[in-house]
Design an enzyme around this catalytic site. Structure first.
Site: not given
Ligand code: NAD
Length: 378
Positions: A149, A200, A232, A256, A260
């Site tokens: 980001y 990952k 994942d 992030d 959520d």
């Protein structure tokens, strides 16, 4: 002890819910022998109205001088047409950057009283819970100021050409990774002593770097059970077996998305608290900390005594735990929230649909009063 708290009520329901959190903090202070002094500051839409800027310098300066900051929410339809740099939400970014907070702590807890609000089946919840209970209690620690980001980004080539491209960069320094991991290990030590690094690492070099550094820190924190999981798989495990997790620590982008996902499992956003914390600096008594409910300013219900104040109250409890190390006081507030829910009180956002549920629908004021009564009787 005396603590100085910067209070940023903000817009919409922000002032309603933060005023209840302040009442609870003052009450807790009286009970446990602390003095919480509040400095009220403007940020967001109300600051734009008053000064033309979402985050006046005076607000940031006063926030930096405080021991911690409690924020309600900012924004609303009135300011939606403002240009980007003058949007109320800019105040959040400015406060985070100005306070130097880099770790975002988001609890995702399913309280047994709100079991109905969770979309997962009861047997799924029970199967992964260490004691077979239909609940979970997770803390997601998300790196907040680095990674993709904030990395180098751009476009190359003629836009219409097949060779044109766009890129974003995931880059983390050792120092950025170490400080957020250490925050997560500290949090795990205050909880059930389990930490899972989500990454990952089967594909990304930056993730492999996270793992190497985590392994070093794990070796120095033998009291914490460390595990590793690919992102994942974690996205699946959160809905298949959420009870297995205690603290999850991860990068900005993965955090992030996962936080959520986890918030949907917990029911209403009116219940969810958050903390953003940084490193202690020389001359400061406490590390900087910014505490806020995860919900927005909810303009649709503002001023109607409908807002659930519990996310703001639980954010205040996080402040006591993570900024001031007042664990007993934080637990007392959390127990009082539990007790108010046990007595069947519900704001509309967390009310069940069953007619004979024994629930009583209450407003912001009555819910906060019930929390304080429970604190008094504790
Ligand atoms: P929102 O979280 O404000 O509201 C979404 C829905 O949840 C609404 O129906 C609202 O009534 C309900 N809700 C939210 N908090 C509640 C509570 N405590 N009790 C009961 N119900 C609650 O999100 P939105 O509608 O997308 O955004 C409204 C404004 O808030 C926008 O201007 C947005 O930019 C801003 N916002 C601010 C923050 C922040 O300050 N951290 C976060 C998100 C959105």
């Amino acid at each position: 002890m005396n603590y100085s708290i910067a209070l940023v009520p903000g817009d919409g329901i922000g002032p309603e819910v933060t005023s209840k959190a302040v009442d609870v903090l003052k009450f807790t202070g009286g009970k446990f022998g602390h003095i919480f002094n509040f400095v009220e500051l403007e940020a967001g839409g109300c600051a734009i109205d008053a000064t033309g800027e979402p985050l006046p310098d005076s607000t940031l300066e006063a926030a930096r001088r405080s021991d911690a900051l409690l924020l309600g929410a900012v924004g609303g339809p009135k300011w939606e047409t403002q240009p980007g740099h003058l949007r109320p939400e800019r105040a959040l970014l400015g406060l985070r950057a100005g306070l130097g907070v880099f770790a975002n702590l988001r609890p995702a807890t399913l309280l047994p009283q709100l079991r109905e609000a969770c979309p997962l089946k009861e047997e799924v919840l029970r199967a992964s819970h260490p004691e077979g209970k239909p609940t979970f209690d997770i803390l997601i620690v998300r790196e907040l100021t680095g990674g993709i980001y904030f990395g180098e980004r751009g476009r190359e080539g003629d836009e219409k050409s097949p060779d044109s491209s766009a890129f974003d960069t995931e880059r983390y320094s050792r120092a950025e990774i170490e400080r957020v991991l250490l925050t997560a290990y500290d949090a795990a030590a205050k909880r059930r002593g389990k930490l899972c690094l989500v990454d990952k690492a089967n594909v990304l070099e930056s993730s492999r770097f996270w793992r190497e550094i985590c392994a070093e820190i794990a070796a120095a924190h033998k009291n914490i059970e460390t595990s590793y999981m690919y992102v994942d798989n974690c996205a699946m495990q959160l809905v298949r077996a959420p009870g297995q997790f205690d603290v999850i620590v991860t990068s900005n982008i993965f955090g992030d998305i996962l936080s959520d996902e986890a918030s949907v499992l917990s029911g209403s956003i009116g219940m969810l608290a958050s903390a953003s914390i940084g490193a202690k600096e020389a001359g400061r008594k406490y590390p900087p900390g910014m505490y806020e409910p995860i919900h927005g300013s909810a303009p649709d219900i503002a001023g109607k005594d409908l807002a659930n104040p519990l996310a703001a109250i639980l954010s205040a409890a996080m402040m006591l735990r993570y900024s001031f190390s007042l664990e007993r006081e934080a637990l007392a507030i959390e127990a009082a929230v539990n007790s108010a829910l046990d007595s069947g009180l519900r704001t509309t956002d967390i009310a069940g649909r069953a007619k004979d549920s024994g629930e009583k629908i209450v407003g912001t004021n009555e819910m906060a009063t019930a929390v304080m009564k429970a604190l008094e009787n504790a």
